[in-house]
Structure formats: structure tokens, C-alpha cells
Design a protein around this motif. Structure first.
Motif, short mmCIF file in Angstrom:
data_model
loop_
_atom_site.label_atom_id
_atom_site.label_comp_id
_atom_site.label_asym_id
_atom_site.label_seq_id
_atom_site.Cartn_x
_atom_site.Cartn_y
_atom_site.Cartn_z
N TYR A 38 7.60 1.29 -1.83
CA TYR A 38 7.65 2.38 -0.85
C TYR A 38 6.89 2.02 0.42
O TYR A 38 7.38 2.23 1.54
CB TYR A 38 7.08 3.65 -1.49
CG TYR A 38 6.90 4.82 -0.56
CD1 TYR A 38 8.00 5.50 -0.04
CD2 TYR A 38 5.63 5.26 -0.21
CE1 TYR A 38 7.84 6.58 0.81
CE2 TYR A 38 5.46 6.36 0.63
CZ TYR A 38 6.56 7.00 1.14
OH TYR A 38 6.40 8.07 1.99
N LEU A 39 5.69 1.46 0.26
CA LEU A 39 4.89 1.07 1.42
C LEU A 39 5.56 -0.06 2.20
O LEU A 39 5.51 -0.08 3.43
CB LEU A 39 3.48 0.65 0.97
CG LEU A 39 2.61 1.75 0.36
CD1 LEU A 39 1.30 1.18 -0.14
CD2 LEU A 39 2.36 2.87 1.36
N ILE A 42 8.20 1.49 4.28
CA ILE A 42 7.63 2.17 5.45
C ILE A 42 7.27 1.15 6.52
O ILE A 42 7.58 1.33 7.70
CB ILE A 42 6.39 2.98 5.04
CG1 ILE A 42 6.80 4.19 4.21
CG2 ILE A 42 5.60 3.43 6.27
CD1 ILE A 42 5.64 5.00 3.69
N ASP A 43 6.61 0.06 6.13
CA ASP A 43 6.24 -0.97 7.10
C ASP A 43 7.47 -1.54 7.79
O ASP A 43 7.44 -1.81 9.00
CB ASP A 43 5.47 -2.10 6.40
CG ASP A 43 4.06 -1.68 5.99
OD1 ASP A 43 3.52 -0.76 6.63
OD2 ASP A 43 3.52 -2.26 5.03
N PHE A 64 9.35 8.18 10.07
CA PHE A 64 8.94 6.82 10.44
C PHE A 64 10.02 6.05 11.22
O PHE A 64 9.84 4.87 11.50
CB PHE A 64 8.53 5.99 9.22
CG PHE A 64 7.55 6.67 8.31
CD1 PHE A 64 6.33 7.11 8.79
CD2 PHE A 64 7.85 6.88 6.98
CE1 PHE A 64 5.42 7.75 7.96
CE2 PHE A 64 6.95 7.52 6.14
CZ PHE A 64 5.73 7.94 6.63
N ASP A 189 0.88 3.67 10.69
CA ASP A 189 0.92 2.51 9.80
C ASP A 189 0.75 3.01 8.37
O ASP A 189 0.48 4.19 8.15
CB ASP A 189 -0.15 1.46 10.15
CG ASP A 189 -1.56 1.99 10.05
OD1 ASP A 189 -1.85 2.70 9.07
OD2 ASP A 189 -2.38 1.69 10.94
N SER A 190 0.93 2.13 7.41
CA SER A 190 0.90 2.56 6.01
C SER A 190 -0.50 2.53 5.40
O SER A 190 -0.67 2.88 4.23
CB SER A 190 1.83 1.67 5.18
OG SER A 190 1.39 0.31 5.22
N ILE A 193 -1.87 5.70 3.67
CA ILE A 193 -1.20 6.22 2.48
C ILE A 193 -1.91 5.65 1.25
O ILE A 193 -1.95 4.44 1.06
CB ILE A 193 0.28 5.83 2.47
CG1 ILE A 193 0.97 6.38 3.72
CG2 ILE A 193 0.96 6.36 1.21
CD1 ILE A 193 2.41 5.95 3.86
#
Length: 228
Positions: A38-39, A42-43, A64, A189-190, A193
Motif C-alpha cells: 500500500y505504501l 502511494i509513493d 494522492f 509523502d508516506s 502513515i
């Protein structure tokens, strides 16, 4: 044989407990893999080539999304009280932005220190590149916004849009053609999270090892006691 029967219950209890704790560790391993994927997604989305803001947006699917807007900043803005690592206490500045296509959106320009809360900021034409976001920052402990004093405590896109008379669209600045020296961009940014699954993996596996070890120790002690 009677001695062996008396050891069966603690043995079964030990096996079941160890299995449950190990299964929880296995579950956290899977959750950790899911969170890392998931991260990574996102990135990847944060670093995509910026596109023009679509006419129709989904707050979940388009969170995002890398986006670009050309237009002009207006004097209308909201101030969100924050404390940032390395910059200290201050405010996020969210301004109304009128695009060249006639839309009115919100742009999170970044951070200013407390003394610059009401300082003059750049107003006029600009090209803004960043990412769309629909933050979820309000919970039962969040104070009510001081609308009269323009001190806000949570970025709630629909509420912000109503206050600034814009579409419910928030673009977080990554780059801007007209830099304002008193505003420091806070791009998405991630890193914010949480990903604590490795700690949980270590905890559950560690408990499984302790549980199994203590079971073996107890059974060994019981056997020695009975032999004596």
C-alpha cells in the motif's frame, strides 16, 4: 500411565496457546506485506506525472493523485494550527485558487511560523503542482474550529470548501511557479502513515516462543517431580 494423563492437559494447553500466538504472528506478517504494498503504491502515485485535475473526482480512488493547476491565488485563505518536526508550531495556509478554466479549488500552500499567520502572501497568477488529498484529521479530541479568529484544527475538505466557496478539492503543493519566501511547502509523502506491523510480528512470535518454552519447562519439572 496416570502420570502421563496428568501431563496431557498442560501439553494440549501449551500447544494450543503456542499455535494461536504463532498464527497471530503469521497474520501480522501478511498485514505487513499488505501495508508495504500500500505504501509503495502511494509513493508511486505521489511521484506520477501530474495531470490536469479531472472534472469528476472520487475522494478514495483519486487520493494522492498527482495534479497540476494553472490560475491565480485569491486573498481568501484558512489557517490550520499545526506543529511540524523541524519547523515547530505554526499554521498551514489553505488558499482559494481560481483556475484558468473557471474552477475554484483549494490549495494547501504549506507552513508559516506563528508570527507570519497574518502576514501578506503572494496573490496572483501561478502554476501549482502537487497531489490531491482528502485528509481525515478530525476525531473526538479535536477542538471546534475558531472560524471568527481563522484558527482551524482539522482539514475537513467539505467544510473548508463551504467556508472558501470552492469545489471540495484540496491540492497539496509540491512545487509552485511563484515561490513565497515565508511559506514552506509541506508536500505529501508516506512517512506519516504508520507501519507498526514488524513490531507486532516480533511481539507475537516472541510470545509464542515464550509460551512454548514455558510449557516445555513446566512439563519437564512435572516429570522430574513425579520421578522423585
Amino acid at each position: 500411565m496416570p502420570r502421563l494423563k496428568r501431563l496431557i492437559l498442560p501439553l494440549v494447553f501449551g500447544i494450543i496457546g503456542t499455535a494461536i500466538l504463532a498464527s497471530l504472528g503469521n497474520w501480522q506478517v501478511r498485514r505487513m506485506a499488505e501495508k508495504e504494498a500500500y505504501l509503495a503504491d502511494i509513493d508511486a502515485r505521489l511521484g506520477d506525472v501530474a495531470v490536469t485535475i479531472p472534472e469528476t473526482l472520487d475522494p478514495v480512488a483519486d487520493r494522492f493523485l498527482a495534479a497540476r493547476a494553472e490560475g491565480r491565488f485569491t486573498p481568501d485563505e484558512l489557517h490550520f494550527l499545526v506543529s511540524t518536526k523541524g519547523l515547530g508550531a505554526g499554521y498551514r495556509i489553505v488558499s482559494a485558487f481560481e483556475t484558468e478554466t473557471g474552477r475554484r479549488i483549494m490549495v494547501d500552500r504549506g507552513f508559516v511560523g506563528t508570527p507570519n499567520k497574518d502576514a501578506s502572501r503572494y496573490i496572483g497568477p501561478a502554476t501549482v503542482t502537487g497531489n490531491l488529498h482528502w485528509p481525515d484529521e478530525r476525531d473526538s479530541y479535536t477542538p471546534e474550529n475558531d472560524v471568527a479568529g481563522n484558527i482551524w484544527f482539522a482539514r475537513d475538505v467539505p467544510v473548508m470548501a463551504e467556508a472558501l466557496q470552492t469545489e471540495p478539492i484540496l491540492l497539496i503543493v509540491r512545487e509552485m511557479s511563484e515561490n513565497d519566501p515565508i511559506v514552506t511547502p509541506l508536500p505529501l509523502d508516506s512517512s506519516g502513515i504508520p507501519n507498526d506491523h514488524l513490531e507486532y510480528v516480533v511481539t507475537w512470535y516472541g510470545l509464542a516462543i515464550v509460551w512454548g518454552t514455558m510449557t516445555l519447562y513446566y512439563l519437564r519439572r512435572q516429570r522430574k517431580t513425579k520421578k522423585a
